[in-house]
Design a protein around this motif. Sequence first.
Motif, PDB file in Angstrom:
ATOM      1  N   TRP A   1       0.991  -0.975  -0.035  1.00 11.61           N
ATOM      2  CA  TRP A   1       0.135  -0.097  -0.055  1.00 11.61           C
ATOM      3  C   TRP A   1       1.042   1.159  -0.169  1.00 11.61           C
ATOM      4  O   TRP A   1       1.963   1.139   0.470  1.00 11.61           O
ATOM      5  CB  TRP A   1      -0.732  -0.023   1.221  1.00 11.61           C
ATOM      6  CG  TRP A   1      -2.022   0.871   1.340  1.00 11.61           C
ATOM      7  CD1 TRP A   1      -3.455   0.756   0.827  1.00 11.61           C
ATOM      8  CD2 TRP A   1      -2.080   2.224   1.985  1.00 11.61           C
ATOM      9  NE1 TRP A   1      -4.109   1.812   1.469  1.00 11.61           N
ATOM     10  CE2 TRP A   1      -3.346   2.729   1.625  1.00 11.61           C
ATOM     11  CE3 TRP A   1      -0.950   3.372   2.294  1.00 11.61           C
ATOM     12  CZ2 TRP A   1      -3.485   4.464   2.014  1.00 11.61           C
ATOM     13  CZ3 TRP A   1      -1.270   4.375   2.447  1.00 11.61           C
ATOM     14  CH2 TRP A   1      -2.476   4.973   2.678  1.00 11.61           C
ATOM     15  N   PRO A   2       0.719   2.233  -0.507  1.00  8.79           N
ATOM     16  CA  PRO A   2      -0.613   2.647  -1.449  1.00  8.79           C
ATOM     17  C   PRO A   2      -0.234   2.215  -3.089  1.00  8.79           C
ATOM     18  O   PRO A   2      -1.195   2.760  -3.690  1.00  8.79           O
ATOM     19  CB  PRO A   2      -0.740   4.352  -1.332  1.00  8.79           C
ATOM     20  CG  PRO A   2       0.863   4.828  -1.189  1.00  8.79           C
ATOM     21  CD  PRO A   2       1.417   3.541  -0.459  1.00  8.79           C
TER      22      PRO A   2
ATOM     23  N   THR B   1       0.125   7.615   7.589  1.00  6.76           N
ATOM     24  CA  THR B   1      -0.413   7.625   6.520  1.00  6.76           C
ATOM     25  C   THR B   1      -1.404   8.908   6.242  1.00  6.76           C
ATOM     26  O   THR B   1      -1.767   9.521   5.331  1.00  6.76           O
ATOM     27  CB  THR B   1      -1.335   6.604   6.078  1.00  6.76           C
ATOM     28  OG1 THR B   1      -2.278   6.101   6.841  1.00  6.76           O
ATOM     29  CG2 THR B   1      -0.553   5.017   6.073  1.00  6.76           C
TER      30      THR B   1
ATOM     31  N   VAL C   1      -4.646   9.852   4.710  1.00 11.02           N
ATOM     32  CA  VAL C   1      -5.687   8.731   4.576  1.00 11.02           C
ATOM     33  C   VAL C   1      -5.467   7.814   5.776  1.00 11.02           C
ATOM     34  O   VAL C   1      -4.387   7.490   6.132  1.00 11.02           O
ATOM     35  CB  VAL C   1      -5.478   7.540   3.316  1.00 11.02           C
ATOM     36  CG1 VAL C   1      -6.283   6.560   3.466  1.00 11.02           C
ATOM     37  CG2 VAL C   1      -5.651   8.601   2.101  1.00 11.02           C
TER      38      VAL C   1
ATOM     39  N   LEU D   1      -5.318   4.521   7.744  1.00  9.25           N
ATOM     40  CA  LEU D   1      -5.273   3.321   7.401  1.00  9.25           C
ATOM     41  C   LEU D   1      -5.167   2.233   8.596  1.00  9.25           C
ATOM     42  O   LEU D   1      -4.536   2.381   9.717  1.00  9.25           O
ATOM     43  CB  LEU D   1      -3.726   2.892   6.606  1.00  9.25           C
ATOM     44  CG  LEU D   1      -3.383   1.791   5.906  1.00  9.25           C
ATOM     45  CD1 LEU D   1      -4.416   1.430   4.765  1.00  9.25           C
ATOM     46  CD2 LEU D   1      -2.229   1.759   5.480  1.00  9.25           C
TER      47      LEU D   1
ATOM     48  N   SER E   1      -9.154   1.917   4.119  1.00  3.49           N
ATOM     49  CA  SER E   1      -8.731   3.049   3.791  1.00  3.49           C
ATOM     50  C   SER E   1      -9.637   3.945   3.939  1.00  3.49           C
ATOM     51  O   SER E   1     -10.807   3.819   3.324  1.00  3.49           O
ATOM     52  CB  SER E   1      -7.907   3.073   2.452  1.00  3.49           C
ATOM     53  OG  SER E   1      -6.986   2.048   2.368  1.00  3.49           O
TER      54      SER E   1
ATOM     55  N   ASN F   1     -10.458   8.152   3.320  1.00  5.98           N
ATOM     56  CA  ASN F   1      -9.856   9.171   2.927  1.00  5.98           C
ATOM     57  C   ASN F   1     -10.386  10.331   3.576  1.00  5.98           C
ATOM     58  O   ASN F   1     -11.451  11.001   3.759  1.00  5.98           O
ATOM     59  CB  ASN F   1     -10.246   9.458   1.534  1.00  5.98           C
ATOM     60  CG  ASN F   1      -9.393  10.719   0.651  1.00  5.98           C
ATOM     61  OD1 ASN F   1      -8.604  11.090   1.412  1.00  5.98           O
ATOM     62  ND2 ASN F   1      -9.781  10.986  -0.513  1.00  5.98           N
TER      63      ASN F   1
ATOM     64  N   GLN G   1      -3.208  -1.750  -3.988  1.00  6.08           N
ATOM     65  CA  GLN G   1      -2.676  -2.521  -2.899  1.00  6.08           C
ATOM     66  C   GLN G   1      -3.019  -3.939  -3.079  1.00  6.08           C
ATOM     67  O   GLN G   1      -3.481  -4.474  -3.897  1.00  6.08           O
ATOM     68  CB  GLN G   1      -3.734  -2.046  -1.628  1.00  6.08           C
ATOM     69  CG  GLN G   1      -5.258  -2.356  -2.116  1.00  6.08           C
ATOM     70  CD  GLN G   1      -6.205  -1.878  -0.859  1.00  6.08           C
ATOM     71  OE1 GLN G   1      -5.682  -1.121   0.079  1.00  6.08           O
ATOM     72  NE2 GLN G   1      -7.343  -1.464  -1.395  1.00  6.08           N
TER      73      GLN G   1
END
Length: 298
Positions: A69-70, A123, A134, A136, A152, A154, A164
């Motif tokens: 990720w991401p 993150t 974001v 996570l 995730s 946002n 991912q």
Amino acid sequence: MSTPKVESEQHGELNCWRITSDTAELLVAQQGAQILSYQRLGEPPLLWLSEQAIFQQGKSVRAGVPVCWPWFGNLKRNPAAVQAMYRGEDAPAHGLVRGRDWQLLSIEGSGDSVRVEFTLPETQGDLPGWPHNVELKLSIVMGEQLTITLTSYNLDNVSVTISQALHSYFAVSDVREVQVEGVDGLGYIETLADWVQRTQQGNLGFAGETDRIYLQAPEQLSIVDPNWNRRICLSSSGSRSAVIWNPWIARAAELPDMADDGWQRMLCIETANVWDDVVTLAPGATHSLSVSIASERL
């Protein structure tokens, strides 16, 4: 169920927890919130831990379930929208979170299951070269099956696009003897032949290096292992793509953290959002990528 037993362990440079319930045992590292091994008591492991694994800070362990990720794989092989999210120079393979220490939120036993929760605060604006916000989280639930969920959320005021994967290494008796069910008729990207698209005919068996991205993958896939008289059953959600990988002889010999014959005992089926299956999160949107792993007798 009795209260799960939780032990702190140090493996090389990595802080880990070994969690044992009445029916199963899980080893998870703080770095990458990475599951290192998992098995039902009295059975062969379901997730594979390399005999030559390197437990080093900043380096993903060849084992269990690394979190990609991401982005997944080589950033330059990702869609332009995923590439545009990154503002750094050298982009490491498989993203930015595998080699970072996550924050353990909780380990809780409830009924016949154990839930482990992690988050990675970096993150939310502090990943080098990735200036987005974001939230996570990774949830691991160990009960009758093992369920791993990467969520995730946002928090930014602009959309964020990611690829991912839950890069699962499964333990098998001998990869030459196993087959993957559920892929018949699927289109796949053959990364070992100039990334051409082909169509799978029948179940997938293994007779050489394999590195394929299966498209429009179903929610159910399974690994049939006649030598161990078992089927590993995978149930995914939030994913339309699956990556199937085995390095075989030559590639395994090049890997310092895999025994020369280690390829015989492992098979990766990665629950993923890759290729044309990337995730775009509008402001305030949430996406969960999840896989449940169970086994049954043949």
